[in-house]
Structures are given as structure tokens and as C-alpha cells.
Design a protein around this motif. Structure first.
Motif, short mmCIF file in Angstrom:
data_model
loop_
_atom_site.label_atom_id
_atom_site.label_comp_id
_atom_site.label_asym_id
_atom_site.label_seq_id
_atom_site.Cartn_x
_atom_site.Cartn_y
_atom_site.Cartn_z
N LEU A 232 -8.02 1.70 5.60
CA LEU A 232 -6.92 1.73 6.56
C LEU A 232 -5.59 1.68 5.83
O LEU A 232 -5.40 0.88 4.91
N HIS A 233 -4.66 2.55 6.24
CA HIS A 233 -3.31 2.60 5.66
C HIS A 233 -2.29 2.48 6.79
O HIS A 233 -2.36 3.23 7.78
N MET A 234 -1.34 1.56 6.65
CA MET A 234 -0.36 1.29 7.69
C MET A 234 1.02 1.79 7.26
O MET A 234 1.41 1.66 6.09
N PHE A 235 1.78 2.32 8.26
CA PHE A 235 3.11 2.85 8.01
C PHE A 235 4.05 2.41 9.12
O PHE A 235 3.62 2.18 10.26
N SER A 236 5.33 2.35 8.79
CA SER A 236 6.35 1.97 9.77
C SER A 236 7.58 2.84 9.54
O SER A 236 7.95 3.14 8.40
#
Length: 318
Positions: A232-236
Motif C-alpha cells: 500500500l502506498h499513500m499520497f496527499s
């Protein structure tokens, strides 16, 4: 010669095999037959599945199998008349609500529910399917499929470690995502390929630097990963940029699925033509021009008055 009884003749008659090979037929062991039957039953078995509608306060029950797609579910719910009272903009789409991670994504009409459920954690029975009206319905329709894989780029905040956000330049090209510290791409590294990742909008509260948060999650099961950080890779980013990233990545993933289902599974015209020619006979098969050999120079020069080569002692004597 004395006549034999029917029992005696039957005992001397060789048993024929069912496949015509002439060898005695030996049925498979009961354990193998049971395994085959179990596999066949699993392929055709139907299970009852809850499908929530709109606000998750209502649900209907449909029967799904290994080959049931999201489009099939929408039609089944429509046939039950459960969507008549709902009003809103956009079209109906089935969503995967991944409550174990607090995120959701629209499911394309041709995706199989069995493939999605296989990626869920069986120990946490919290994920559900939800039907709702969404503008993604027109974006992800087959008629909107791009002729080439979309490209996009821009700065985002990336969660490199849990709770640690760093600014990175992200590039979408050739249905893969790359990260680098600067927009010159000198230190660019491959993050993931959309062949086995999809994009999700994060719905849970996250302590992120920007107002919009999205993620890239593998479509495989978490148990396949030695390093769970790759799952899982999170971005904002800002709201407008986040919506643009969602649309571009969704389209790029759709392009990959189309290639896998319609292009890569079909032989090319050249291969098909060659196979047809090879399978034919006579003039339709592959042919080659006859090999032409250049005229060879004679070992002994027979032209002229002498049979000996010029410059030889025998010619001088002659």
C-alpha cells in the motif's frame, strides 16, 4: 467342440477400455474423483452476497458465482426494483469498500467479484460491496477507454514511512508510477505497475499534509508480500490535483485490463497467417526460393593452348 456356457465366454472376453486404446480401463481412485467433483462444484456454486445501496442503510441479497461481474450485479439489483427510488447525478456503479484500510474505489463493470474478494483478508470480514451513483460511471465506461495509456505528473506528498510524509515528484507513464525528488527525474525509481495495483480514495480520517488523500493498493492478497510496505502506498495533495490523479490512474488501469483481456489473449495477424500457412498443404505452405550457387572456378585452367598454369615450370618447358 463342446459349447461353453455364457458365463465361461464372458470370463474369457477381454474388457475394452472406454478410450478405445485397447488397454483395460482403471477408474481413478475415489479421492481423485472427490477432488474433481469438488472443483467442478466450486466453479458452478452460487453464494449469497449482500450488496449495500447508497448510504449503507439498505442492502439486497444477490447470488454470485466465480464468473459474476460487477455489471451482472447491477443488473440483478435493477431487476429487483431496488434502484427505482434513488435520485442523483451520474450512473450506477459497484464500489469496493475496503473498510480494513478505510478506502474505496469504483469497480469496472467487467471486473469479477471473485477476483476482488480473493484479495480481502479472510480474518477481517469487514469489506463490503456498495452500489451508488457516481460520475465515474461515464469515465470508466468502455466507450471512454483511451486509445493510449494516459500520462500525468506533478508533486505530491508521499508517506514514505508510517506518519512520515515527504514531497516527491510522481510520474504516470506506460501504466506505471515513478517517484523522484526533483522534476528532472535523475533519481527516478519505479514505485509500482498498474498491472496489479489500483487507485483508492481514502475515506478514513488521516493526519495528512493536504486535504485530499488517495492510495495505490495491490490487487493481490497481502499474504503474497514479504515486505508489507510494498502492499500500500499513500499520497496527499490538493483537492483538484487529487481528483485529476484519481481519474488518470483509473483510466490507465482500465487500459491495462483491456490489453490483458482483449489484445494479449489474441494472436497477431502475422502469427495467425503463419500458423495457417504452416497448417496447410501444397502451395499454401511456407515456401523458399531455390538456392542459387555461384559458378565455381575450375581447379585447372583449360582455356588457351597450354593446360599448365601461367608461370609454372612445366609451361615454360612446354
Amino acid at each position: 467342440m463342446p459349447k461353453r456356457s455364457l458365463d465361461e465366454r464372458a470370463s474369457h472376453t477381454p474388457k475394452r477400455s472406454l478410450d478405445g486404446s485397447g488397454h483395460p480401463y482403471h477408474p481413478p481412485p475415489p479421492s481423485e474423483l472427490a477432488a474433481r467433483q469438488k472443483e467442478a462444484n466450486a466453479k458452478h456454486a452460487l453464494v449469497q452476497q449482500r450488496v449495500f445501496i447508497g448510504d449503507r442503510q439498505r442492502f439486497v441479497v444477490v447470488e454470485i458465482g466465480q464468473g459474476t461481474s460487477a455489471g451482472d450485479v447491477i443488473k440483478m439489483v435493477q431487476d429487483q426494483g431496488a434502484l427505482k427510488e434513488w435520485r442523483g447525478s451520474g450512473g450506477w456503479m459497484l464500489f469496493e469498500i475496503a473498510q480494513d484500510f478505510g478506502m474505496e474505489r469504483p469497480i469496472r463493470n467487467y471486473e469479477l467479484l471473485s477476483d476482488i474478494e480473493s484479495s480481502w483478508n479472510k480474518d477481517k470480514l469487514v469489506n463490503v460491496f456498495l452500489l451508488k451513483l457516481t460520475p465515474y460511471a461515464s469515465l470508466l465506461s468502455p466507450s471512454a477507454l483511451p486509445s493510449a495509456s494516459p500520462t500525468f505528473s506533478g508533486y505530491v506528498e508521499w508517506e514514505s514511512k508510517r506518519g512520515k510524509w515527504v514531497k516527491r515528484y510522481m510520474v504516470l507513464r506506460e501504466h506505471s508510477l515513478y517517484l523522484s525528488k526533483r522534476d528532472n527525474g535523475k533519481d527516478e525509481t519505479l514505485l509500482c505497475s498498474l498491472s496489479n495495483y489500483d487507485v483508492y480514495r481514502v475515506t478514513r480520517l488521516v493526519k495528512a499534509p493536504k486535504e485530499f488523500t488517495f492510495s495505490l493498493k495491490s490487487t493481490d492478497n497481502l499474504s503474497y508480500f514479504e515486505d508489507t510496505a510494498d502492499y500500500l502506498h499513500m499520497f496527499s495533495c490538493r483537492m483538484d490535483k487529487g481528483e485529476a490523479w484519481m481519474e488518470k490512474i483509473l483510466l490507465a488501469r482500465s487500459y491495462v485490463l483491456y490489453q490483458e483481456r482483449h489484445v494479449l489473449s489474441k494472436p497477431t495477424a502475422g502469427v495467425t497467417q503463419m500458423a495457417a500457412s504452416a497448417g496447410g498443404s501444397g502451395a499454401t505452405g511456407l515456401t523458399r526460393n531455390p538456392t542459387r550457387k555461384a559458378a565455381q572456378k575450375p581447379l585447372v585452367n583449360v582455356n588457351g593452348s597450354s593446360i599448365f598454369e601461367p608461370g609454372s615450370l612445366l609451361r615454360q618447358q612446354g
